[in-house]
Design a protein around this motif. Structure first.
Motif, PDB file in Angstrom:
ATOM      1  N   ARG A 153     -15.651  -2.583   2.948  1.00  0.00           N
ATOM      2  CA  ARG A 153     -14.465  -1.735   3.031  1.00  0.00           C
ATOM      3  C   ARG A 153     -13.179  -2.562   2.998  1.00  0.00           C
ATOM      4  NH1 ARG A 153     -16.886   1.939   6.721  1.00  0.00           N
ATOM      5  NH2 ARG A 153     -16.248   0.655   8.470  1.00  0.00           N
ATOM      6  N   VAL A 154     -13.047  -3.500   3.936  1.00  0.00           N
ATOM      7  CA  VAL A 154     -11.787  -4.268   3.979  1.00  0.00           C
ATOM      8  C   VAL A 154     -11.664  -5.161   2.747  1.00  0.00           C
ATOM      9  CG1 VAL A 154     -11.655  -4.184   6.499  1.00  0.00           C
ATOM     10  CG2 VAL A 154     -12.667  -6.193   5.392  1.00  0.00           C
ATOM     11  N   VAL A 175     -11.966  -4.448  -0.196  1.00  0.00           N
ATOM     12  CA  VAL A 175     -11.264  -3.749  -1.280  1.00  0.00           C
ATOM     13  C   VAL A 175      -9.839  -4.279  -1.402  1.00  0.00           C
ATOM     14  CG1 VAL A 175     -10.353  -1.514  -2.019  1.00  0.00           C
ATOM     15  CG2 VAL A 175     -12.667  -1.664  -1.093  1.00  0.00           C
ATOM     16  N   LEU A 176      -9.232  -4.602  -0.260  1.00  0.00           N
ATOM     17  CA  LEU A 176      -7.851  -5.097  -0.288  1.00  0.00           C
ATOM     18  C   LEU A 176      -7.747  -6.620  -0.289  1.00  0.00           C
ATOM     19  CD1 LEU A 176      -5.611  -2.735   1.827  1.00  0.00           C
ATOM     20  CD2 LEU A 176      -6.110  -2.743  -0.588  1.00  0.00           C
ATOM     21  N   TYR A 182      -1.726  -5.212  -2.503  1.00  0.00           N
ATOM     22  CA  TYR A 182      -1.475  -3.783  -2.380  1.00  0.00           C
ATOM     23  C   TYR A 182      -1.420  -3.287  -0.942  1.00  0.00           C
ATOM     24  CZ  TYR A 182      -2.413  -3.877  -7.317  1.00  0.00           C
ATOM     25  OH  TYR A 182      -2.357  -4.156  -8.645  1.00  0.00           O
ATOM     26  N   GLY A 183      -1.716  -4.190   0.006  1.00  0.00           N
ATOM     27  CA  GLY A 183      -1.665  -3.746   1.387  1.00  0.00           C
ATOM     28  C   GLY A 183      -2.583  -4.547   2.282  1.00  0.00           C
ATOM     29  N   ARG A 184      -2.908  -3.931   3.412  1.00  0.00           N
ATOM     30  CA  ARG A 184      -3.619  -4.641   4.474  1.00  0.00           C
ATOM     31  C   ARG A 184      -4.689  -3.706   5.029  1.00  0.00           C
ATOM     32  NH1 ARG A 184      -2.952  -5.994  10.011  1.00  0.00           N
ATOM     33  NH2 ARG A 184      -3.244  -8.234  10.304  1.00  0.00           N
ATOM     34  N   ALA A 185      -5.889  -4.262   5.291  1.00  0.00           N
ATOM     35  CA  ALA A 185      -6.982  -3.452   5.809  1.00  0.00           C
ATOM     36  C   ALA A 185      -7.469  -4.033   7.124  1.00  0.00           C
ATOM     37  CB  ALA A 185      -8.137  -3.432   4.812  1.00  0.00           C
TER      38      ALA A 185
END
Lengths: 361, 361
Positions: A263-264, A266-267, A293-296
């Motif tokens: 899951r994490v 992905v970023l 694109y961001g943070r997980a």
């Protein structure tokens, strides 16, 4: 000659040989399948030069005979037949394949030019096929498919007293799997990882015999024989990267960790080794990843042990997922420091261990 | 804003949009997903310029809002979440995605630059979604993916009184499928075959509304709206290739014919249109194929009809298998001569027909 064989038995054997025999080759002889029909059935043989493979198929044979046919074409013809029984008849250089309403006439090759394949036979060392499959199959992922150094493209088979160990490494991680073996101590063998993939297809149940020879290993099962060319060279001394002093452990369900890392990731930044941070503290494992694109962030409960209260490390998410692939149930993560290699292994004693370097801060 | 939505509903809608929205584009705006949250739920929109797609998802929305996010990244994040409920919160340009123990912060895009997508609404023409899917799905294979003439890359939708007909052709074969429709007669539409592939994913059950507009067709289902750009041009007059006078028919189970053609095609010459010969005579269909490696023959029983006693023709095996793909149960083959096109259709009346040219002797 007139041979009767079940489609199922013939297809099963051909599916093994099809993977070894090349579809194209500058030497067309190598794309052929050699078929020998004797009183005891059919013997099908083929080679990729790296691997020689011979499979036996029960068959009713009226008169002994042998011939070669284009391997992939023959396999495709047999696979598509409609009946349960297949009849093979050789007449001159033409092989007739008959089943239900089908009648195929295939040109056979020049059997006299086909290179003779020899498969040594001797008692060798007996082992459970399932155990050998588990040892090789668990560590296969850690071998490199591309590394410059040939030994990193191989699996090391260590034959110690009471134990057979498979080991693989690509220089960034090591995977080990020990299984019980009654065989005497002997020098290690290094098998090319790609040959291990084909060997694994032979290992179902029952026992398997290993016969090491000059630069090759012969593996004998009840339905097939395989010669595997071995790799030369010194396998890296991985023992020195296995951490001895464990300062913190975290135990949790492997499936939950797999999902959360996936899951994490992905970023995670693909250009920064798919970096995922692990923070273990207060009975929780917090995973974080950051990219363009961001943070997980993901938090999981763990059973914490060891002398240190907290630790923070970073791994390549891809390597973590690979290491967890062979683990069911609970996984125990053992850490000796933020910059030392870590060990991932099943919480029960399965003989499997994954050792991974951490990414730099 | 604070939005609560089920992971399942959101994933289902995203899986449709992911196929339409490009993963890469010289205009990065086009890779974005537009999300509008209103009292009635979430509206997700995206476009490939060929297709505009909008899907609605039931959601609990605290305050109306809209934003854009990288479509494929967002879909991947949502798909990997562990919980059943997903919480979305927009704060400035940052979208927080929360579920179970996960917390993702994603950068949103420039919503003001996103091109407005408009989906016309009107009663239009209502039709069973399953019927439209059957008509388009049955003939899709006959459209070309590469033909120089654009109309061969399209499916023609003919709106006749009482009947909706889908037709496709690549110049060598024609596929037709008629379904009942209460809609009035209207000019035909030509939809790009690749857009039909995406449209078919929307057509499950219930009714669908068709709204033809200027150069585009809008399709409305209960959970999505799609604008499809139409093709210009004259579809070839396929009626003249459909044989009128049938001299011989052969009926047999479609599955048996598929298997037998697939079987003999293994030996067919790839450089000669995968040529397979059909000989119908004395209640039997004999298939033969010949190539570099040998000769294949298969014989099947058929129920023969018509005035001629025997006929011999040749087809492209690939085309025969394509034509049989949409046929279950028995297939009826109708021939008007060795060099005239033949018709393959279900023995019962299903509205589907495949017309194929024969290969020259």
């Amino acid at each position: 000659m007139n041979i009767t064989v079940t489609k199922k038995a013939l297809t099963d054997a051909l599916s093994l040989l099809e993977r070894v025999i090349p579809t194209r080759s500058s030497n067309p002889l190598l794309t052929a399948l050699h078929v020998a029909a004797t009183d005891s059935g059919l013997t099908l043989s083929g080679t990729s030069l790296e691997i020689d493979l011979q499979a036996t198929v029960p068959a009713e044979v009226k008169a002994p005979e042998d011939f070669t046919v284009p391997a992939h074409l023959f396999a495709q013809v047999v696979r598509n037949l409609g009946g349960e029984l297949v009849e093979l008849t050789l007449s001159g250089a033409e092989l007739t394949v008959r089943s239900a309403g089908s009648d195929f006439k295939l040109q056979t090759g020049d059997r006299d030019s086909y290179p003779p394949l020899t498969f040594p036979d001797a008692p060798g060392v007996s082992l459970s096929a399932a155990d050998l499959a588990r040892a090789l199959g668990s560590v296969r992922y850690a071998a490199s498919n591309e590394a410059f150094q040939a030994v990193f493209r191989g699996l090391k088979l260590e034959r110690n007293a009471g134990t057979l160990r498979a080991a693989a490494s690509d220089g960034y991680r090591v995977a080990l799997c020990d299984v019980r073996s009654d065989a005497p101590e002997a020098p290690p063998l290094i098998i090319p990882a790609r040959s291990v993939d084909e060997l694994l297809r032979l290992l179902k149940d029952g026992t398997v015999r290993l016969l090491p020879g000059e630069g090759q290993l012969t593996v004998i099962t009840d339905r097939a024989r395989m010669n595997l060319k071995l790799l030369d060279g010194d396998f890296p001394d991985y023992e020195r990267v296995i951490p001895k002093e464990i300062k913190l452990t975290a135990t949790l369900p492997a499936a939950a960790l797999k999902e959360a890392v996936g899951r994490v990731a992905v970023l995670a930044d693909k250009n920064a080794n798919n970096r995922v941070e692990f923070l273990i503290q207060d009975g929780a494992l917090t995973l974080t990843a950051e990219g363009d694109y961001g943070r997980a962030q993901d938090t999981l409960s763990v059973t914490q042990g060891g002398t240190e209260q907290a630790m923070s490390l970073a791994f390549n998410a891809r390597h973590v997922l690979d290491a967890l692939g062979a683990i069911d149930g609970d996984v125990r993560l053992s850490f000796s420091g933020s910059t030392s290699p870590a060990v991932f292994e099943p919480a029960g004693d399965s003989g499997y261990r994954a050792v991974m370097v951490t990414l730099r801060a």
